[in-house]
Design a protein around this motif. Structure first.
Motif, PDB file in Angstrom:
ATOM      1  N   ASN A  17      11.281 -33.100  46.128  1.00  0.00           N
ATOM      2  CA  ASN A  17      10.519 -33.855  47.123  1.00  0.00           C
ATOM      3  C   ASN A  17       9.346 -33.062  47.680  1.00  0.00           C
ATOM      4  O   ASN A  17       8.908 -33.290  48.801  1.00  0.00           O
ATOM      5  CB  ASN A  17      11.458 -34.322  48.230  1.00  0.00           C
ATOM      6  N   ARG A  22      12.902 -27.973  50.207  1.00  0.00           N
ATOM      7  CA  ARG A  22      12.425 -28.712  51.376  1.00  0.00           C
ATOM      8  C   ARG A  22      13.548 -29.507  52.007  1.00  0.00           C
ATOM      9  O   ARG A  22      14.406 -30.028  51.317  1.00  0.00           O
ATOM     10  CB  ARG A  22      11.334 -29.713  50.976  1.00  0.00           C
ATOM     11  N   THR A  24      14.389 -32.939  53.339  1.00  0.00           N
ATOM     12  CA  THR A  24      13.812 -34.253  53.061  1.00  0.00           C
ATOM     13  C   THR A  24      14.467 -35.274  53.977  1.00  0.00           C
ATOM     14  O   THR A  24      15.692 -35.343  54.063  1.00  0.00           O
ATOM     15  CB  THR A  24      14.014 -34.637  51.583  1.00  0.00           C
ATOM     16  N   THR A  72       9.658 -32.939  53.946  1.00  0.00           N
ATOM     17  CA  THR A  72       9.033 -34.145  53.412  1.00  0.00           C
ATOM     18  C   THR A  72       9.615 -35.343  54.142  1.00  0.00           C
ATOM     19  O   THR A  72      10.834 -35.479  54.237  1.00  0.00           O
ATOM     20  CB  THR A  72       9.282 -34.281  51.897  1.00  0.00           C
TER      21      THR A  72
END
Length: 191
Positions: A17, A22, A24, A72
């Protein structure tokens, strides 16, 4: 921070992502109704999802910040909750060194013409913007379809950073739950 987001799911660490590992966050709720959307379970906004305060989400990002590159926001549609997204993005920038990518079905002109949406992306490093179009399916570089445009808001990310992002990721939870995420081929569900 004030405000809250209606959340569909959160994965503390993902590679599919955005660049690097990350956190998400999939928001719950989207009225855009793009045909062939990867995440139709994220569309209804009434009674589904989990309401989390901006402070709770920021604390979760802070807890992971030594293990992740950024956050994200995807969905559903993050920009249909613009006040809370703006608060989260500002807090993330102020409290961490993490990057922020927002995936949205709104086009850049639609964002720029709406003060609330524009405020929501003000602290994003990259916005991937535009309605998903099944006929233009791409499924790579964080774009589900080739019409979706990159809006580079800072110099943190570049095209080359997106080339190493896997198109698909399968995560196995501690309880054995499988989560499939990324720009999967149509017909393969994502988180």
């Amino acid at each position: 921070m004030t405000g809250s987001l209606l959340i569909h799911a959160v994965i503390p660490r993902s590679r599919a992502n955005g660049p690097g590992e990350r956190m998400t966050v999939w928001v719950q709720g989207c009225s855009l109704a793009c045909a062939g959307c990867f995440n139709p379970d994220t569309h209804p906004d009434g009674g589904r999802g989990d309401r989390r305060t901006v402070d709770e989400l920021l604390a979760a990002a802070e807890a992971e910040q030594d293990r992740i590159e950024g956050v994200t926001l995807t969905g559903g549609e993050p920009l249909q909750q613009p006040g809370a997204v703006a608060a989260f993005a500002a807090g993330l920038k102020r409290r961490t060194g993490l990057g922020l990518i927002i995936l949205t079905g709104y086009s850049r002109p639609e964002i720029e013409s709406d003060p609330a949406r524009l405020s929501a992306v003000a602290d994003a490093d990259l916005v991937v913007a535009g309605r998903y179009q099944r006929r233009a399916h791409l499924g790579g570089g964080l774009r589900g379809s080739s019409n979706k445009a990159y809006w580079w808001r800072t110099g943190r990310y570049r095209h080359i950073d997106l080339e190493s992002v896997p198109d698909l990721e399968v995560l196995v939870g501690a309880d054995g739950t499988l989560t499939i995420t990324g720009m999967a081929a149509p017909g393969i569900g994502a988180a």
